[in-house]
Structures are given as C-alpha cells and as structure tokens.
Write a protein that holds these residues in place. Structure first.
Motif, short mmCIF file in Angstrom:
data_model
loop_
_atom_site.label_atom_id
_atom_site.label_comp_id
_atom_site.label_asym_id
_atom_site.label_seq_id
_atom_site.Cartn_x
_atom_site.Cartn_y
_atom_site.Cartn_z
N LEU A 132 -35.81 -12.48 19.38
CA LEU A 132 -36.55 -13.74 19.44
C LEU A 132 -35.60 -14.92 19.65
N LEU A 133 -34.45 -14.87 19.01
CA LEU A 133 -33.47 -15.95 19.14
C LEU A 133 -32.95 -16.04 20.57
N GLN A 134 -32.73 -14.89 21.20
CA GLN A 134 -32.29 -14.90 22.59
C GLN A 134 -33.39 -15.42 23.51
N CYS A 135 -34.60 -14.97 23.27
CA CYS A 135 -35.72 -15.31 24.16
C CYS A 135 -35.96 -16.81 24.18
N ILE A 136 -35.90 -17.45 23.02
CA ILE A 136 -36.10 -18.90 22.96
C ILE A 136 -34.84 -19.64 23.40
N GLY A 137 -33.70 -19.19 22.89
CA GLY A 137 -32.45 -19.87 23.22
C GLY A 137 -32.14 -19.86 24.70
N MET A 138 -32.52 -18.78 25.40
CA MET A 138 -32.25 -18.68 26.83
C MET A 138 -33.45 -19.11 27.66
N GLY A 139 -34.64 -18.60 27.35
CA GLY A 139 -35.82 -18.87 28.17
C GLY A 139 -36.28 -20.31 28.09
N GLY A 143 -24.81 -15.95 17.51
CA GLY A 143 -24.60 -16.89 18.61
C GLY A 143 -25.92 -17.30 19.24
N TRP A 144 -26.81 -16.32 19.45
CA TRP A 144 -28.15 -16.64 19.97
C TRP A 144 -28.87 -17.59 19.01
N GLY A 145 -28.72 -17.35 17.72
CA GLY A 145 -29.41 -18.17 16.73
C GLY A 145 -28.97 -19.63 16.78
N CYS A 146 -27.68 -19.85 16.95
CA CYS A 146 -27.18 -21.23 17.02
C CYS A 146 -27.73 -21.94 18.26
N SER A 147 -27.77 -21.22 19.38
CA SER A 147 -28.32 -21.80 20.61
C SER A 147 -29.81 -22.09 20.45
N CYS A 148 -30.54 -21.16 19.86
CA CYS A 148 -31.98 -21.31 19.66
C CYS A 148 -32.30 -22.55 18.81
N ALA A 149 -31.52 -22.78 17.78
CA ALA A 149 -31.76 -23.92 16.88
C ALA A 149 -31.63 -25.24 17.63
N THR A 150 -30.63 -25.34 18.51
CA THR A 150 -30.44 -26.59 19.25
C THR A 150 -31.55 -26.81 20.29
N VAL A 151 -32.04 -25.72 20.89
CA VAL A 151 -33.14 -25.83 21.86
C VAL A 151 -34.41 -26.32 21.17
N LEU A 152 -34.75 -25.73 20.05
CA LEU A 152 -35.97 -26.12 19.34
C LEU A 152 -35.88 -27.56 18.84
#
Length: 467
Positions: free
Chosen positions: A141-148, A198-207
């Motif tokens: 889920l973290l990758q899907c949101i962080g990237m998508g 790493g995905w989680g950190c990216s996801c947090a900034t996107v949200l």
C-alpha cells in the motif's frame, strides 16, 4: 501548459520526472548492491527470483496511479476540477483494495509458493526469496500511494515537489539498508524491511501534499474516495498501457528465469550463478529504461492537456521534443553500459572471473538497440496520454511480449547452430535487442499514421474556429 514554451515545459517537467524514475529504479539496485556485498551471489539470486514479483507490484501501482493521473490531466484541461479530484480519490481507494489482494497472496502459503515456482526458484534460493517477497507484500500500500499518487503532484504543476517525495523515500531506503543489512546483518529480511520503510516515508510526504495543503489544484477528501464504477473502469483503461509495460517485464522475467535455470545448468556457470548474473542485467535494464519512462510520464500531462484543448500543433511539438530527449538519454545510457560493463558487475559484488566476464557479455548484448528504445516508449505512451489506450497497449506488448517472449525460446535453439561459439545461455541475451528492433519499426508505422490523423484534426479545428 497550454501557452508556455514547449521546450521549457518539457524541461521543467522532465528533469524531476526522469530523476524520480531513476530513484524508483534505484530501490532494486540498492537492495542488490547491499545484498551482493553482504550475502554474496545467493543474495543476488534471491533478488532475481523476487524481481518479477517486484515488477508486478510496480505494474499495479502504475495501472492505478498513471491511469488516474492521465484522466485527471484531461479533466483539468477541460476545466473540470471536481472530476479530477474524484479521479485522485478513486486512485487511493483502488490502492487500498489492491493492497488487500497483494497481502492475501503474499501470506497464503499455496499462492506464494506457486509464484516462487513460476519464478523458477531453486531450493537453495527459495527461503531467501520468500522472506523478501512477504515483507514487500506487507508494505505494498505504501508503494502504491507513494509512487502512483505521486504523479498527480506533477499534474498539479509541482514537478519538483513530486521529485522531493521520491528523494525522501530513496534516502530513507539507503539509510535503512546500511543499518539493517551492513550494520545489523539482517540480510535479505533487512533489505526488504528497508525498502518498505523507504516507501512509507515517500507515501507520508505524498499524502501530506494532498491532505495538508489548501493551495493545490486537487485535494484528497473522503468524499472523493467514494468508489465510482464507471470512473474506476476509465482509470483502469487509461492505466492499462503503463500496466502492460511493467507486466510485460514481469512475464519476460518469469520466462528468462526459467530459461536461465534450464540452460545455466548445462554450463559450468550453473543455474544459481546464472540467476545472479541475470539479476545484475535486470537491475541495469530497469534502471536504463526508467528515465525513458520518466520522459514519457512527464509528457503525459502536457499531451493530455493540449489534446483535450485541441491544440494540435502543441501536441505534435511536445511529442517530437519528447522523443528527442528520450533518445539522447538512451544514447548516454548505452555508452555507459558498453564502456563500464565489467565495473558494473564488480559493483554488484560479483567476484568470480568467469561470472564477471559472462555478466559483462550479457550486459553489452542486452542493450545493443537501447538508443532506439526511447522513441518506442515515448511513442507508445503518447497514445495513452491522448485517450487511445488500445494502440498504446498493442505497441507496449510488441516489445514486452509479442516479439520478446517467442525470441527467448527461439534464440537459444537457433543461434548456436548459426554461431557455434555461442551456447544456449549466451544466445538467450540476443532476444532483447532483436525484439527492440522489431518493436521500434512497428511503432514507427503507427506514429506515421498518427501524424496524418493529427493534420486532419488540425484542419477540422481550424474550420470550426472560422465558423
């Protein structure tokens, strides 16, 4: 996007996008480098087995995220902000659903072992690959949101901020890899955990960008996340070409792994070391294609907005400038691989001289036609960005499946009889450049016909304006 200089817009959007895609491609390289030096060839072999599954994860993220982003760009170009926000919200809802499915598959013993069988995992490599895959499934889920969802930030006109969210994720992954794999000695499990964090950190900034700010063209809200079936169908239709690019890679990786185990076992290199060598080739292959995909993604909002606004001249100009940029990058990547194939093998922790030589040979052969691949990828993505997903899917499949998969079976059988100095394992690597050449020719025919259609569309738009 409808009036500014095309070269300036492409530069503004492409630099963060290209760097961002390189960052996405760097996750697998970082994992491989750390594991290669800390664990040895067995770590690289485990990554090779896990690689097609990792590509499937990326494919799902791009199916949802790129499809929603393409739709949102078109809706913004038409002045329909609420519809763009609904596309964003439904992308997040689809990500949640996909994450549940991935988690179920990853932790179901029958299903996950079936996937490992499909990936041609040997008995020695299987436990390592299983651990890595299950950890990644837990964080999908973290990758899907962080990237998508990250792509929506570009459509909001903030490409540098989109890049920043990726940099945060990559830097965190590097730091966690060093801590878990090198310092604590957690091996494959540590590498998988570092990737998820790493995905989680990216996801947090996107949200935070879409939920914590009020000055953005689109906002994420609970209301926009209410599933809308027709909208979801449209999102998946627009995202299908991007999905096919990655899913095609996954299919090819499954086939390659099978062929490697088969033909590697017939050579002194052996099946496990053949998997380690192809692991290096796959990582570099993904890394070299990522900036080309980055150019294609950067062009998507520009093409979609101007096509939706019926500014045909700007559509054509954007396409050709994008092709030129992608080709330039591909030429640089080609030169780097051809010149530094041996140091690249050493950089991944491969130490045996025979395996180093074989890896360098495979790298050089695999990327013979790389200078032409930029044209093929950008052109296929053009059809997706302009609401012609069927053509984009077909062109994507020519390179990834329709040409390549049969060649992966034919080359090891045919080429050694024509060139007796080559083994079946050697011949396997010639499939990719031949496939790239055939796919580029096919794409050129489609683009030539599209230029004719755009000229007709321009004339119709001009006549409508006069009326």
């Amino acid at each position: 996007m409808g009036t500014a200089s095309i070269p300036r817009l492409i530069t503004e959007f492409a630099i963060p996008s290209v760097v961002g895609m390189l960052i996405n491609g760097s996750y697998a390289i970082i994992d491989s480098v750390f594991l290669g030096h800390a664990v040895g060839e067995i770590g690289l072999s485990a990554m090779t087995v896990a690689n097609p599954i990792m590509i499937v994860f990326m494919a799902l993220a791009m199916l949802i995220g790129n499809g929603g982003n393409a739709l949102a760009a078109l809706r913004l170009g038409e002045g329909r902000r609420e519809d763009a926000e609904r596309a964003l919200g439904n992308v997040v809802s689809l990500s949640l659903l996909a994450a549940v499915v991935v988690l179920f598959i990853g932790w179901n013993p029958v299903l996950v072992n079936g996937v490992l069988d499909l990936a041609s995992a040997t008995e020695e490599v299987r436990p390592y690959a299983l651990t890595f895959i299950q950890i990644l499934c837990s964080g999908f889920l973290l990758q899907c949101i962080g990237m998508g969802v990250n792509n929506f930030i570009r459509t909001c006109g903030a490409p540098n901020r989109a890049l920043g969210t990726m940099v945060v994720g990559l830097a965190s992954s590097v730091a966690f890899n060093f801590l878990f794999v090198i310092m604590l000695g957690w091996g494959v499990a540590g590498s998988g955990l570092a990737t998820v964090l790493g995905w989680g950190c990216s996801c947090a900034t996107v949200l935070w960008y879409f939920c914590g700010r009020t000055d953005v063209p689109m906002r994420l809200s609970v209301r926009s996340m209410v599933p809308n079936v027709p909208l979801i169908v449209t999102i998946l239709g627009y995202g299908l070409p991007s999905f096919c690019v990655q899913a095609g890679m996954a299919v090819v990786n499954f086939v390659i792994n099978f062929q490697l185990v088969k033909y590697g076992a017939l050579t002194p290199i052996g099946a496990d070391d053949a998997l380690a060598a192809i692991g290096v080739v796959q990582r570099i292959g993904q890394f070299t294609v990522m900036p080309l995909i980055g150019i294609a993604i950067a062009l998507q909002p520009l093409l979609g907005f101007n096509y939706g606004a019926r500014k045909v001249a700007r559509v054509r100009k954007t396409l050709w400038y994008g092709i030129g940029a992608a080709t330039s990058i591909a030429v640089v990547m080609f030169a780097g691989v051809e010149l530094f194939a041996v140091p690249i093998a050493h950089g991944f922790g491969i130490k045996h001289d025979g395996l180093v030589d074989f890896t360098a040979f495979a790298l050089r052969v695999q990327f013979l036609i790389l200078p032409f691949v930029g044209f093929q990828i950008v052109s296929a993505n053009y059809f997706q960005a302009t609401g012609q997903p069927a053509k984009s899917v077909l062109l994507t499949l020519t390179r990834q499946i329709l040409f390549l998969v049969p060649l992966l079976y034919l080359m090891p059988e045919m080429l050694p009889s024509l060139a007796p100095g080559l083994t079946g394992l050697d011949a396997l690597y010639f499939a990719a450049p031949v496939s790239d050449l055939l796919a580029t020719g096919t794409t050129a025919v489609f683009i030539a016909w599209e230029m004719v259609r755009l000229r007709r569309l321009a004339r119709l738009c001009a006549q409508g304006a006069e009326a």
